[in-house]
Design a protein around this motif. Structure first.
Motif, PDB file in Angstrom:
ATOM      1  N   SER A 289       0.860  -1.205   0.000  1.00 56.04           N
ATOM      2  CA  SER A 289       0.000   0.000   0.000  1.00 56.04           C
ATOM      3  C   SER A 289       0.884   1.239   0.000  1.00 56.04           C
ATOM      4  O   SER A 289       1.973   1.253   0.583  1.00 56.04           O
ATOM      5  CB  SER A 289      -0.918  -0.003   1.221  1.00 56.04           C
ATOM      6  OG  SER A 289      -0.150  -0.023   2.418  1.00 56.04           O
ATOM      7  N   PHE A 290       0.406   2.352  -0.655  1.00 56.99           N
ATOM      8  CA  PHE A 290       1.144   3.606  -0.784  1.00 56.99           C
ATOM      9  C   PHE A 290       0.494   4.656   0.113  1.00 56.99           C
ATOM     10  O   PHE A 290      -0.739   4.763   0.179  1.00 56.99           O
ATOM     11  CB  PHE A 290       1.112   4.083  -2.234  1.00 56.99           C
ATOM     12  CG  PHE A 290       1.974   3.257  -3.169  1.00 56.99           C
ATOM     13  CD1 PHE A 290       2.964   3.870  -3.907  1.00 56.99           C
ATOM     14  CD2 PHE A 290       1.795   1.891  -3.307  1.00 56.99           C
ATOM     15  CE1 PHE A 290       3.763   3.144  -4.778  1.00 56.99           C
ATOM     16  CE2 PHE A 290       2.576   1.152  -4.157  1.00 56.99           C
ATOM     17  CZ  PHE A 290       3.568   1.762  -4.904  1.00 56.99           C
ATOM     18  N   SER A 291       1.328   5.433   0.761  1.00 54.46           N
ATOM     19  CA  SER A 291       0.813   6.442   1.697  1.00 54.46           C
ATOM     20  C   SER A 291       0.319   7.713   1.000  1.00 54.46           C
ATOM     21  O   SER A 291      -0.422   8.501   1.598  1.00 54.46           O
ATOM     22  CB  SER A 291       1.898   6.818   2.714  1.00 54.46           C
ATOM     23  OG  SER A 291       3.016   7.411   2.057  1.00 54.46           O
ATOM     24  N   LEU A 292       0.678   7.942  -0.249  1.00 55.81           N
ATOM     25  CA  LEU A 292       0.290   9.162  -0.963  1.00 55.81           C
ATOM     26  C   LEU A 292      -0.719   8.854  -2.054  1.00 55.81           C
ATOM     27  O   LEU A 292      -0.649   7.804  -2.699  1.00 55.81           O
ATOM     28  CB  LEU A 292       1.516   9.841  -1.581  1.00 55.81           C
ATOM     29  CG  LEU A 292       2.591  10.325  -0.607  1.00 55.81           C
ATOM     30  CD1 LEU A 292       3.760  10.927  -1.383  1.00 55.81           C
ATOM     31  CD2 LEU A 292       2.019  11.357   0.366  1.00 55.81           C
ATOM     32  N   ASP A 299       2.734  20.618  -4.219  1.00 57.49           N
ATOM     33  CA  ASP A 299       3.524  21.821  -4.494  1.00 57.49           C
ATOM     34  C   ASP A 299       4.829  21.847  -3.712  1.00 57.49           C
ATOM     35  O   ASP A 299       5.498  22.876  -3.637  1.00 57.49           O
ATOM     36  CB  ASP A 299       2.700  23.079  -4.192  1.00 57.49           C
ATOM     37  CG  ASP A 299       2.261  23.142  -2.740  1.00 57.49           C
ATOM     38  OD1 ASP A 299       2.654  22.233  -1.961  1.00 57.49           O
ATOM     39  OD2 ASP A 299       1.510  24.063  -2.368  1.00 57.49           O
ATOM     40  N   ASP A 300       5.182  20.659  -3.144  1.00 54.25           N
ATOM     41  CA  ASP A 300       6.439  20.593  -2.412  1.00 54.25           C
ATOM     42  C   ASP A 300       6.937  19.155  -2.423  1.00 54.25           C
ATOM     43  O   ASP A 300       6.203  18.223  -2.747  1.00 54.25           O
ATOM     44  CB  ASP A 300       6.238  21.062  -0.964  1.00 54.25           C
ATOM     45  CG  ASP A 300       7.551  21.430  -0.291  1.00 54.25           C
ATOM     46  OD1 ASP A 300       8.598  21.312  -0.962  1.00 54.25           O
ATOM     47  OD2 ASP A 300       7.527  21.800   0.888  1.00 54.25           O
ATOM     48  N   VAL A 301       8.153  18.950  -2.064  1.00 60.14           N
ATOM     49  CA  VAL A 301       8.740  17.614  -1.986  1.00 60.14           C
ATOM     50  C   VAL A 301       7.951  16.769  -0.986  1.00 60.14           C
ATOM     51  O   VAL A 301       7.572  17.248   0.090  1.00 60.14           O
ATOM     52  CB  VAL A 301      10.225  17.712  -1.576  1.00 60.14           C
ATOM     53  CG1 VAL A 301      10.794  16.322  -1.365  1.00 60.14           C
ATOM     54  CG2 VAL A 301      11.015  18.467  -2.625  1.00 60.14           C
ATOM     55  N   GLN A 302       7.743  15.455  -1.347  1.00 58.68           N
ATOM     56  CA  GLN A 302       6.928  14.558  -0.523  1.00 58.68           C
ATOM     57  C   GLN A 302       7.733  13.345  -0.050  1.00 58.68           C
ATOM     58  O   GLN A 302       8.731  12.957  -0.663  1.00 58.68           O
ATOM     59  CB  GLN A 302       5.711  14.076  -1.308  1.00 58.68           C
ATOM     60  CG  GLN A 302       4.794  15.189  -1.774  1.00 58.68           C
ATOM     61  CD  GLN A 302       4.151  15.914  -0.623  1.00 58.68           C
ATOM     62  OE1 GLN A 302       3.583  15.299   0.274  1.00 58.68           O
ATOM     63  NE2 GLN A 302       4.237  17.250  -0.622  1.00 58.68           N
ATOM     64  N   GLN A 303       7.251  12.729   1.046  1.00 59.71           N
ATOM     65  CA  GLN A 303       7.821  11.485   1.573  1.00 59.71           C
ATOM     66  C   GLN A 303       6.782  10.366   1.370  1.00 59.71           C
ATOM     67  O   GLN A 303       5.693  10.411   1.933  1.00 59.71           O
ATOM     68  CB  GLN A 303       8.151  11.627   3.057  1.00 59.71           C
ATOM     69  CG  GLN A 303       9.158  12.713   3.394  1.00 59.71           C
ATOM     70  CD  GLN A 303      10.544  12.336   2.945  1.00 59.71           C
ATOM     71  OE1 GLN A 303      10.932  11.170   2.997  1.00 59.71           O
ATOM     72  NE2 GLN A 303      11.314  13.328   2.508  1.00 59.71           N
ATOM     73  N   LEU A 304       7.137   9.360   0.571  1.00 66.18           N
ATOM     74  CA  LEU A 304       6.218   8.248   0.265  1.00 66.18           C
ATOM     75  C   LEU A 304       6.585   7.030   1.116  1.00 66.18           C
ATOM     76  O   LEU A 304       7.706   6.541   1.073  1.00 66.18           O
ATOM     77  CB  LEU A 304       6.295   7.894  -1.218  1.00 66.18           C
ATOM     78  CG  LEU A 304       5.494   6.660  -1.646  1.00 66.18           C
ATOM     79  CD1 LEU A 304       3.999   6.879  -1.427  1.00 66.18           C
ATOM     80  CD2 LEU A 304       5.787   6.322  -3.103  1.00 66.18           C
ATOM     81  N   SER A 305       5.599   6.537   1.874  1.00 72.04           N
ATOM     82  CA  SER A 305       5.800   5.338   2.693  1.00 72.04           C
ATOM     83  C   SER A 305       5.059   4.154   2.066  1.00 72.04           C
ATOM     84  O   SER A 305       3.958   4.309   1.521  1.00 72.04           O
ATOM     85  CB  SER A 305       5.291   5.565   4.120  1.00 72.04           C
ATOM     86  OG  SER A 305       6.031   6.573   4.750  1.00 72.04           O
ATOM     87  N   LEU A 306       5.663   2.951   2.153  1.00 72.30           N
ATOM     88  CA  LEU A 306       5.072   1.726   1.618  1.00 72.30           C
ATOM     89  C   LEU A 306       4.889   0.719   2.753  1.00 72.30           C
ATOM     90  O   LEU A 306       5.744   0.591   3.622  1.00 72.30           O
ATOM     91  CB  LEU A 306       5.978   1.117   0.540  1.00 72.30           C
ATOM     92  CG  LEU A 306       6.335   2.009  -0.642  1.00 72.30           C
ATOM     93  CD1 LEU A 306       7.285   1.274  -1.596  1.00 72.30           C
ATOM     94  CD2 LEU A 306       5.086   2.461  -1.380  1.00 72.30           C
ATOM     95  N   ASP A 331      13.322   2.847   3.965  1.00 70.97           N
ATOM     96  CA  ASP A 331      12.938   4.172   4.437  1.00 70.97           C
ATOM     97  C   ASP A 331      12.000   4.818   3.438  1.00 70.97           C
ATOM     98  O   ASP A 331      11.945   4.412   2.260  1.00 70.97           O
ATOM     99  CB  ASP A 331      14.182   5.055   4.610  1.00 70.97           C
ATOM    100  CG  ASP A 331      15.147   4.498   5.648  1.00 70.97           C
ATOM    101  OD1 ASP A 331      14.671   4.102   6.727  1.00 70.97           O
ATOM    102  OD2 ASP A 331      16.367   4.444   5.370  1.00 70.97           O
ATOM    103  N   PRO A 332      11.250   5.846   3.870  1.00 66.78           N
ATOM    104  CA  PRO A 332      10.343   6.539   2.951  1.00 66.78           C
ATOM    105  C   PRO A 332      11.083   7.043   1.706  1.00 66.78           C
ATOM    106  O   PRO A 332      12.252   7.431   1.757  1.00 66.78           O
ATOM    107  CB  PRO A 332       9.795   7.688   3.792  1.00 66.78           C
ATOM    108  CG  PRO A 332       9.883   7.183   5.192  1.00 66.78           C
ATOM    109  CD  PRO A 332      11.141   6.370   5.246  1.00 66.78           C
ATOM    110  N   ILE A 333      10.340   7.052   0.597  1.00 69.01           N
ATOM    111  CA  ILE A 333      10.914   7.458  -0.694  1.00 69.01           C
ATOM    112  C   ILE A 333      10.685   8.956  -0.905  1.00 69.01           C
ATOM    113  O   ILE A 333       9.568   9.461  -0.721  1.00 69.01           O
ATOM    114  CB  ILE A 333      10.258   6.657  -1.833  1.00 69.01           C
ATOM    115  CG1 ILE A 333      10.442   5.153  -1.582  1.00 69.01           C
ATOM    116  CG2 ILE A 333      10.839   7.055  -3.180  1.00 69.01           C
ATOM    117  CD1 ILE A 333       9.610   4.274  -2.503  1.00 69.01           C
ATOM    118  N   GLN A 334      11.740   9.687  -1.313  1.00 63.58           N
ATOM    119  CA  GLN A 334      11.663  11.132  -1.548  1.00 63.58           C
ATOM    120  C   GLN A 334      11.067  11.384  -2.929  1.00 63.58           C
ATOM    121  O   GLN A 334      11.601  10.936  -3.946  1.00 63.58           O
ATOM    122  CB  GLN A 334      13.066  11.755  -1.468  1.00 63.58           C
ATOM    123  CG  GLN A 334      13.070  13.268  -1.494  1.00 63.58           C
ATOM    124  CD  GLN A 334      12.924  13.835  -0.086  1.00 63.58           C
ATOM    125  OE1 GLN A 334      12.699  13.107   0.885  1.00 63.58           O
ATOM    126  NE2 GLN A 334      13.024  15.143   0.023  1.00 63.58           N
TER     127      GLN A 334
END
Length: 449
Positions: A289-292, A299-306, A331-334
């Protein structure tokens, strides 16, 4: 002698009692116990442990008893005949000669004598004996035992023949059964007769197309012949024909694992019925599952958690399909500015990877407004330069042919001399991700005196 019926004295030679009319019994009553005792005495003398067994005793007793009764009846019949002949002769005498012997009877004296050819001497076998020769009894007993042995041998032989017939029938049925075909196929395979083995396995599939053993065996034949594609196609065709049969799924899964294609397991289970997936749950691997939410523009850099129920997650961010050799998630993906495609798989405890889950994310930073351009629109009589204000991180592009500027237009590097005559000047800014700002338009007219 006395009458056995009334006890009166009967003169010698008299054949019946004058008082009661009862006939004289010349031959004594037959007693079969005499034979039994004689046989036992003989057996004891011969040293046998069992002179006469129980079975022969009973049979002999009954047989001898009946024989004795028959002999007595025959003697009574003969005596009655003689008596009738003697009384009708009225004191006469009847003589009968046979061979060299002579038999004479006299009713006057009541004496009976026989000559047997030995000068009138009494010899041979006495009519008064009631026993049977022990040697004859032994031979009869041996014959009976031999008959029993023959009967026993016949029964055993018949039983053996019956068992052989049943075994032959069972063997025939087995050879033509599903298991029999697989067994013969395995033997042929072990001997390297692949075509023959394939024939047996195909026969087994024809007999029970919903079972998995024959498919697995036939797949080994294809692999031995270096034809993996045919083996895979066989399984896919079987699943198409029997989509609800768990044994076929199990055979296909084993094939993919043996051929190091675990990712294909999730492919065949993706569209499998729910009851099949439930029975094969240990092979089912759900994607992470994806957190985003990929439908949103950031409109800004995001941290994606799986996240996943499996043991590990592997992912890519370049649009390629991930596998167990891809980047392992720790770790979370930038998620940087622009568009980023993230594809990830989850590997369960059985080592089966899920189908890839792919999402595309967009991050757009806020851009500057249209660039500031000087001088402003107007008519000029002296040489003038056009200047564009370029913020940090941006590049300016412009046109003077009335078209909208892009990154392919003329790059702004410094002040520009205003051309004589009428000029439509347009300028734009582009950031590092290729995003364009609004377009600034100026209308210049330069008339030199």
């Amino acid at each position: 002698m006395r009458c056995t019926n009334c006890g009166s004295e009967i003169p010698e030679g008299q054949l019946y009692c004058k008082r009661c009319g009862k006939e004289v019994r010349i031959v004594p009553d037959y007693n079969p116990l005499d034979d039994v005792l004689a046989a036992q005495v003989k057996g004891g003398i011969d040293g046998g442990d069992r002179p006469l067994d129980d079975y022969d005793y009973e049979k002999s007793y009954t047989s001898d008893l009946r024989r004795g009764e028959g002999q007595r009846a025959e003697r009574r019949r003969r005596d009655e005949t003689r008596t009738m002949r003697g009384t009708s002769a009225a004191g006469g005498r009847t003589s009968r000669t046979s061979g060299t012997g002579r038999v004479s009877r006299s009713t006057g004296t009541g004496r009976v004598s026989r000559n047997t050819g030995n000068g009138g001497k009494r010899g041979g076998t006495s009519r008064m004996t009631g026993t049977v020769d022990p040697e004859r009894r032994r031979k009869m007993a041996e014959k009976k035992r031999e008959k029993k042995k023959k009967l026993r041998r016949r029964i055993i032989l018949g039983f053996i023949i019956l068992i052989a017939a049943v075994a032959a029938a069972v063997f025939f049925l087995y050879r033509n059964s599903y298991a029999g075909q697989i067994g013969q196929g395995n033997r042929a395979f072990s001997e390297g007769n692949y075509d023959q083995a394939a024939g047996y396995f195909n026969n087994a599939i024809g007999k029970a197309p919903k079972r998995g053993e024959a498919y697995t065996a036939l797949a080994k034949v294809y692999l031995a012949k270096d034809d993996q594609d045919s083996a895979e196609q066989m399984f896919l065709d079987a699943l198409e024909s029997y989509p609800d049969e768990v044994p076929i799924y199990e055979a296909c899964i084993a094939f993919y694992i043996d051929t190091e294609q675990p990712q294909e397991v999730s492919v065949i289970l993706e569209d499998a019925p729910d009851d099949v997936r439930s029975e094969l749950s240990k092979y089912v691997s759900e994607g992470p599952s994806f957190s985003l939410d990929d439908s949103e523009v950031f409109d800004d850099v995001q941290q994606l958690s799986l996240e996943s129920d499996g043991e590990a997650i592997y992912y890519t961010t370049d649009g390629s399909e991930p596998d167990t050799s891809s980047q392992k998630y720790t770790d979370p993906i930038q998620i940087e500015e622009g568009t980023t495609t993230v594809s990830a798989i989850s590997v369960n405890e059985a080592g089966i990877p899920s189908l890839p889950v792919t999402k595309e994310y967009t991050v757009e930073f806020p851009v500057e407004d249209a660039p500031a351009v000087t001088p402003s629109t107007g008519q000029y009589e002296q040489p003038t330069q056009i200047v564009i204000q370029v913020p940090d991180g941006y590049t300016a592009y412009y046109t003077m042919d009335k078209s909208d500027p892009t990154e392919a237009s003329t790059k702004y590097t410094g002040p520009i001399d205003m051309p004589e005559g009428n000029t439509i000047f347009k300028a734009v800014l582009v950031n590092g991700k290729g995003r364009l700002t609004g377009v600034t338009t100026r209308n210049y007219e330069l008339v030199l005196n």
